[in-house]
Design an enzyme around this catalytic site. Structure first.
Site, PDB file in Angstrom:
ATOM      1  N   LYS A 174     -38.064   2.007  -8.365  1.00 23.87           N
ATOM      2  CA  LYS A 174     -37.145   2.306  -9.800  1.00 23.87           C
ATOM      3  C   LYS A 174     -36.960   3.807  -9.295  1.00 23.87           C
ATOM      4  O   LYS A 174     -36.940   4.397  -8.538  1.00 23.87           O
ATOM      5  CB  LYS A 174     -37.839   2.413 -10.400  1.00 23.87           C
ATOM      6  CG  LYS A 174     -39.048   3.323 -11.186  1.00 23.87           C
ATOM      7  CD  LYS A 174     -40.024   3.079 -12.281  1.00 23.87           C
ATOM      8  CE  LYS A 174     -41.407   4.340 -12.283  1.00 23.87           C
ATOM      9  NZ  LYS A 174     -42.211   3.126 -13.251  1.00 23.87           N
TER      10      LYS A 174
ATOM     11  N   TYR B  83     -27.093  35.306 -14.832  1.00 32.57           N
ATOM     12  CA  TYR B  83     -26.492  35.013 -16.829  1.00 32.57           C
ATOM     13  C   TYR B  83     -28.264  36.454 -17.243  1.00 32.57           C
ATOM     14  O   TYR B  83     -29.338  35.405 -17.269  1.00 32.57           O
ATOM     15  CB  TYR B  83     -26.536  34.614 -16.816  1.00 32.57           C
ATOM     16  CG  TYR B  83     -25.809  33.742 -15.928  1.00 32.57           C
ATOM     17  CD1 TYR B  83     -24.343  33.806 -17.130  1.00 32.57           C
ATOM     18  CD2 TYR B  83     -25.464  32.841 -15.224  1.00 32.57           C
ATOM     19  CE1 TYR B  83     -22.817  33.531 -15.815  1.00 32.57           C
ATOM     20  CE2 TYR B  83     -23.758  31.674 -15.073  1.00 32.57           C
ATOM     21  CZ  TYR B  83     -22.492  32.596 -15.209  1.00 32.57           C
ATOM     22  OH  TYR B  83     -21.683  32.380 -14.895  1.00 32.57           O
TER      23      TYR B  83
END
Ligand code: PLP
Length: 375
Positions: free
Chosen positions: A34, A255
């Site tokens: 999957k 950041y």
């Protein structure tokens, strides 16, 4: 030149892992593919995946793709069909499918086919997601068994704690009671149960359903590593150093300035960010006493990230390389996780540091990352 980042899928490692799981369990192996083979890409991984006895997946589209690749063996829909017309494709592609609710039995009863189907009847033995409650299981079996559309019924359940201390005994007891005396094959074990519990014949059953172990990751890290379980890494994310910066004490990185240099040292800026699928929450702030750091391998040397992960870049501490006199500069090889000639770093270690699991890192691999298959 494309941006220097690359994902490598190792088909020989996938093949090894499947064979290893088959030998270890003594059962037939559904390779669970999957989520596009846990992010590896069904088509890319296929030459390795073919070592399995069958493929278990979710989407009809994925089933169509494995048939298009030439796979004639069993294909199992783990959640079964979603609407009546799915059964036409099930008949056309010769799929096996899970039945977990009354609505699916009704769809089957109304389906016109001259090819009786193979179904996996799912018991909810305690996970409480899909499946018939224990007291309703035998009547669901009887209804299915009476349908001309049904050829064969396999008993199935799924474990919530195969990888942890609670274990599977309580769910196995529920399963044994529900299926007692009913004919049919059995399939209960995911990777955790296959590796930790499948010495017991009842847990092994006729089919095991490993997913993450096929892709070379340990279901119960950090208790056990993939190497402990004899599994080989199948997905490698590598990139290169783009630039080197020299920091002075007090300089900050990235950041939010979450990292501040305490001493003068160098950092490398590498071409991988969260838009490539790297976890943005991988810690890179100044470590407190026992805070985790996120490992990374630069020019063959293990180090860690510093500062926040940004969209396209991550910064890495070069102190361990400088201490060893290892040359590094733009173009130096970086391994974010996996194994290559440039070094190896288990994906489980990166996932663990970032507070997630390898499943999520694999599935997060972004479409923009160029990918090659080897082996
Ligand atoms: C995903 C899934 C598996 C595989 O689980 P792993 O932990 O990756 O081994 C097995 N069975 C079912 C029903 C699943 O949904």
């Amino acid at each position: 030149m494309p941006r220097p980042i690359l994902a490598t899928v190792d088909r020989a490692a996938i093949r090894h892992n499947i064979q290893h799981l088959r030998e270890r369990s003594g059962a037939r192996v559904w390779a669970v593919l999957k989520a596009n083979a846990y992010g590896h890409g069904i088509e890319r991984a296929y030459e390795g995946l073919r070592a399995a006895d069958g493929f278990a997946l979710l989407d009809l589209d994925e089933a169509q793709r494995v048939r298009d690749l030439g796979w004639r063996g069993p294909v199992l829909l783990l959640e079964g069909v979603f609407e009546p017309r799915d059964l036409e494709l099930v008949s056309r592609l010769g799929l096996w499918h899970t039945v977990h609710c009354d609505e699916q039995i009704e769809m089957l009863a109304a389906h016109k086919t001259d090819q009786p189907q193979r179904v996996f009847l799912k018991l909810n033995s305690g996970m409480n997601r899909l499946g018939f409650a224990p007291h309703r299981y035998r009547s669901a079996y009887a209804r299915l068994d009476a349908l001309a559309q049904v050829d064969d019924i396999t008993h199935m359940t799924h474990f919530s704690d195969s990888d942890g201390p609670r274990g599977i005994a309580h769910q196995m007891a529920t399963f044994e009671t529900a299926v007692e005396g009913l004919p049919g094959e059995r399939s209960v074990s995911n990777s955790g149960a296959t590796l930790r519990h499948a010495q017991a014949p009842a847990v092994r059953g006729d089919w095991v359903r490993p997913g993450i172990a096929v892709y070379g990751s340990s279901p119960d890290f950090p208790e056990h590593s993939a190497a402990h379980w004899g599994l080989l890494p199948t997905l490698t994310l590598s990139c290169e150093v783009l630039a080197v910066q020299s920091l002075q004490p007090g300089d900050t990185v990235g950041y939010g300035s979450t990292y501040t240099a305490q001493v003068a040292h160098r950092i490398g800026i590498v071409a991988c960010g969260y838009a490539d699928g790297y976890p943005r929450h991988a810690p890179g702030a100044n470590p407190t006493a026992d805070a985790p750091r996120t490992p990374v391998v630069v020019a063959g040397v293990r180090t860690h990230t510093v500062g926040r992960v940004s969209m396209d870049m991550i910064c890495v501490d070069l102190s361990p390389l400088d201490a060893q006199g290892v040359a590094v500069g733009p173009g130096s090889a970086v391994v974010m996780f996996g194994a290559s000639d440039a070094g190896s770093l288990p994906i489980d270690e990166v996932a663990h540091a970032a507070g997630t699991v390898s499943y999520e890192l694999m599935c997060a691999l972004a479409a923009r990352v160029p990918t090659v298959a080897v082996g």
